[in-house]
Design a protein around this motif. Structure first.
Motif, mmCIF file in Angstrom:
data_model
loop_
_atom_site.group_PDB
_atom_site.id
_atom_site.type_symbol
_atom_site.label_atom_id
_atom_site.label_comp_id
_atom_site.label_asym_id
_atom_site.label_seq_id
_atom_site.Cartn_x
_atom_site.Cartn_y
_atom_site.Cartn_z
ATOM 1 N N ILE A 80 0.787 -1.348 0.117
ATOM 2 C CA ILE A 80 0.125 -0.068 -0.092
ATOM 3 C C ILE A 80 0.808 1.163 -0.107
ATOM 4 O O ILE A 80 1.803 1.491 0.900
ATOM 5 C CB ILE A 80 -0.954 0.166 1.246
ATOM 6 C CG1 ILE A 80 -1.853 -1.147 1.280
ATOM 7 C CG2 ILE A 80 -1.828 1.211 1.167
ATOM 8 C CD1 ILE A 80 -2.572 -1.398 2.557
ATOM 9 N N VAL A 81 0.674 2.094 -0.955
ATOM 10 C CA VAL A 81 1.583 3.438 -1.041
ATOM 11 C C VAL A 81 0.837 4.752 -0.697
ATOM 12 O O VAL A 81 1.437 5.724 -0.454
ATOM 13 C CB VAL A 81 2.152 3.441 -2.337
ATOM 14 C CG1 VAL A 81 3.265 2.298 -2.494
ATOM 15 C CG2 VAL A 81 1.364 3.486 -3.555
ATOM 16 N N LEU A 82 -0.517 4.685 -0.839
ATOM 17 C CA LEU A 82 -1.411 5.906 -0.636
ATOM 18 C C LEU A 82 -2.610 5.406 0.115
ATOM 19 O O LEU A 82 -3.394 4.531 -0.540
ATOM 20 C CB LEU A 82 -1.565 6.568 -1.922
ATOM 21 C CG LEU A 82 -2.238 7.975 -2.022
ATOM 22 C CD1 LEU A 82 -1.306 8.848 -1.156
ATOM 23 C CD2 LEU A 82 -2.503 8.381 -3.375
ATOM 24 N N ARG A 83 -2.903 6.173 1.015
ATOM 25 C CA ARG A 83 -4.313 6.031 1.922
ATOM 26 C C ARG A 83 -4.986 7.344 1.723
ATOM 27 O O ARG A 83 -4.182 8.508 1.969
ATOM 28 C CB ARG A 83 -3.999 5.434 3.163
ATOM 29 C CG ARG A 83 -3.592 4.141 3.510
ATOM 30 C CD ARG A 83 -3.302 3.790 4.906
ATOM 31 N NE ARG A 83 -2.465 2.357 4.927
ATOM 32 C CZ ARG A 83 -3.142 1.328 4.960
ATOM 33 N NH1 ARG A 83 -4.530 1.158 4.971
ATOM 34 N NH2 ARG A 83 -2.403 0.182 5.142
ATOM 35 N N VAL A 84 -6.510 7.593 2.152
ATOM 36 C CA VAL A 84 -7.043 8.549 2.715
ATOM 37 C C VAL A 84 -7.697 7.922 4.148
ATOM 38 O O VAL A 84 -8.384 6.974 4.008
ATOM 39 C CB VAL A 84 -8.087 9.189 1.961
ATOM 40 C CG1 VAL A 84 -8.972 9.991 2.514
ATOM 41 C CG2 VAL A 84 -7.437 9.751 0.794
ATOM 42 N N LEU A 102 -2.843 17.269 3.470
ATOM 43 C CA LEU A 102 -4.232 16.991 3.335
ATOM 44 C C LEU A 102 -4.671 15.707 4.028
ATOM 45 O O LEU A 102 -4.140 15.600 5.306
ATOM 46 C CB LEU A 102 -4.793 17.225 2.093
ATOM 47 C CG LEU A 102 -4.707 18.671 1.263
ATOM 48 C CD1 LEU A 102 -5.381 18.680 0.067
ATOM 49 C CD2 LEU A 102 -5.073 19.565 2.033
ATOM 50 N N ASN A 103 -5.522 14.957 3.352
ATOM 51 C CA ASN A 103 -5.985 13.618 4.024
ATOM 52 C C ASN A 103 -5.134 12.542 3.412
ATOM 53 O O ASN A 103 -5.354 11.506 3.709
ATOM 54 C CB ASN A 103 -7.342 13.592 3.992
ATOM 55 C CG ASN A 103 -7.996 14.154 5.166
ATOM 56 O OD1 ASN A 103 -7.255 14.909 5.980
ATOM 57 N ND2 ASN A 103 -9.371 13.682 5.386
ATOM 58 N N SER A 115 -13.057 22.980 -2.361
ATOM 59 C CA SER A 115 -13.222 21.939 -3.429
ATOM 60 C C SER A 115 -13.239 20.570 -2.394
ATOM 61 O O SER A 115 -12.722 20.560 -1.549
ATOM 62 C CB SER A 115 -12.209 21.667 -4.509
ATOM 63 O OG SER A 115 -12.117 22.961 -5.210
ATOM 64 N N SER A 116 -14.240 19.897 -2.761
ATOM 65 C CA SER A 116 -14.254 18.549 -2.101
ATOM 66 C C SER A 116 -13.804 17.337 -2.744
ATOM 67 O O SER A 116 -13.769 17.469 -4.007
ATOM 68 C CB SER A 116 -15.894 18.552 -1.591
ATOM 69 O OG SER A 116 -16.707 18.157 -2.758
ATOM 70 N N VAL A 117 -13.244 16.327 -2.283
ATOM 71 C CA VAL A 117 -12.798 15.128 -2.454
ATOM 72 C C VAL A 117 -13.862 14.037 -2.132
ATOM 73 O O VAL A 117 -13.847 13.726 -0.748
ATOM 74 C CB VAL A 117 -11.341 15.116 -2.243
ATOM 75 C CG1 VAL A 117 -10.794 13.759 -2.791
ATOM 76 C CG2 VAL A 117 -10.631 16.312 -2.621
ATOM 77 N N GLU A 136 -14.620 9.239 4.075
ATOM 78 C CA GLU A 136 -15.492 10.528 4.482
ATOM 79 C C GLU A 136 -14.977 11.150 3.461
ATOM 80 O O GLU A 136 -13.604 11.515 3.432
ATOM 81 C CB GLU A 136 -15.320 10.851 5.931
ATOM 82 C CG GLU A 136 -16.236 9.874 6.865
ATOM 83 C CD GLU A 136 -17.532 9.996 6.407
ATOM 84 O OE1 GLU A 136 -18.224 10.896 6.451
ATOM 85 O OE2 GLU A 136 -18.156 8.737 6.581
ATOM 86 N N PRO A 137 -15.888 12.118 2.885
ATOM 87 C CA PRO A 137 -15.437 13.035 1.901
ATOM 88 C C PRO A 137 -14.582 14.256 2.765
ATOM 89 O O PRO A 137 -15.132 14.489 4.020
ATOM 90 C CB PRO A 137 -16.646 13.699 1.300
ATOM 91 C CG PRO A 137 -17.751 12.531 1.308
ATOM 92 C CD PRO A 137 -17.083 11.798 2.722
#
Length: 350
Positions: A32-36, A76-77, A230-232, A243-244
């Motif tokens: 795994i290289v990227l998470r939110v 950011l997240n 801006s939302s993601v 969660e956005p």
């Protein structure tokens, strides 16, 4: 490093053997290289995408992703964790001038808290605006196969690697390249594609192929009431949804996380929202939709959606049915085959 597919080509029996899979085979989970938060966005050997309408601040969002990878930390997240042997990053910009590309580069370094008086060794940034789509594709492929310790490649944007985004063959070939590169080099690729102006569909046949094959598709959307925000959200994600979250551009022209963001509700009359239907209701309705056959044409699907969702939860017309169809496709709850017919995918993750 010599590119692997320029070596002596394998014979068909050899290819058949290398693609064999046995129940006794064992494979490690892809790193795994990227998470939110705790949701997996990217792994080695796969590709993901960001999408959004023009001026939705997609590139600002991409800067945060690259900065997190560059620092191997959280921006950011986004939380990156590239293995020590996979710390090289390639950023490809296909549409901006070098002047504007340098602004993007400075933004990435600022977010990663890296001084901008010396270029970081593990980041390669290239501007391919002046090249043809075919030459861009060749240059990127050459870089991918000749960069040691490569872990992440960002292509902003993938549309400029194709002559016609509505060509089924060209789109399939391009997405196949992404799958080949990520698999053979065990890297992660994150790319960018615009949404259509009039709806939330990714552009062209290329967008459809991208949705079908990507590990994660993020959607960046301007807030309806505050255009500086801006939302993601996850348009599609193989792992559990996150969660956005939202960001604004601060006085230093950097994306800044908005804590506890809650979008304002429109005062317009609320209508049926298919995104608020529970997973159980979706399954119940879709099982009814496809009870008449395993595969349905577009017109039959639209009529069945109206009829079956009406019996399960609520009624709506053609326009909402078409929007629902696209939502279901984006979530891979239904899939469209090469024969243009639609099929139910009971193994979807809602």
């Amino acid at each position: 490093m010599e590119k692997e597919n320029q070596q002596q080509p394998l014979s068909l029996p050899e290819i058949w053997q290398t693609t064999s899979l046995r129940i006794t085979d064992e494979f490690p989970s892809p790193p795994i290289v990227l998470r939110v938060d705790d949701s997996i966005i990217g792994t080695l050997g796969n590709f993901s995408a960001s999408t959004g309408k023009a001026k939705s601040k997609k590139t600002f969002n991409i800067c945060a992703i690259v900065a997190s990878a560059l620092s191997n930390g959280t921006v950011l997240n986004y939380r990156a964790s590239l293995p020590e042997s996979k710390r090289k990053i390639i950023y490809i910009d296909t549409e901006q001038s070098k002047f504007h590309c340098k602004r993007v580069l400075k933004r990435i370094l600022a977010l990663a808290e890296i001084p901008d008086n010396e270029h970081p060794e593990n980041l390669k940034f290239h501007c391919l605006r002046r090249l043809t789509p075919q030459m861009r594709l060749s240059v990127i492929e050459n870089a991918i196969y000749n960069t040691e310790n490569l872990g992440l490649v960002v292509i902003d944007g993938i549309r400029d690697l194709a002559y016609d985004i509505n060509s089924p063959s060209e789109s399939t070939n391009l997405i196949t390249k992404l799958m080949q590169w990520t698999d053979e080099r065990q890297i992660h690729i994150h790319t960018v594609l615009h949404l259509n102006k009039g709806n939330d569909n990714t552009r062209g046949h290329l967008g459809t192929e991208l949705n079908n094959k990507a590990e994660t598709v993020l959607q960046i959307t301007k807030d309806e009431f505050d255009k500086d925000i801006s939302s993601v959200t996850a348009m599609f994600i193989r792992d559990r949804d996150f969660e956005p979250f939202a960001f604004r551009i601060n006085e230093n022209s950097l994306p800044e996380l908005i804590e506890d963001y809650q979008p304002k509700k429109s005062e317009k009359k609320q209508t049926f929202d298919y995104r608020e239907v529970s997973e159980e209701k979706h399954r119940e309705a879709l099982e009814q939709v496809f009870s008449i056959g395993e595969s349905l044409s577009y017109s039959t699907l639209i009529e069945r959606l109206k009829k079956c969702y009406s019996s399960v939860c609520c009624e709506f017309g053609n326009t909402k049915a078409k929007q629902l169809k696209q939502f279901l496709c984006n979530k891979r709850m239904i899939v469209q085959g090469m024969d243009k017919l639609y099929r139910y995918n009971p193994d979807f993750y809602y």
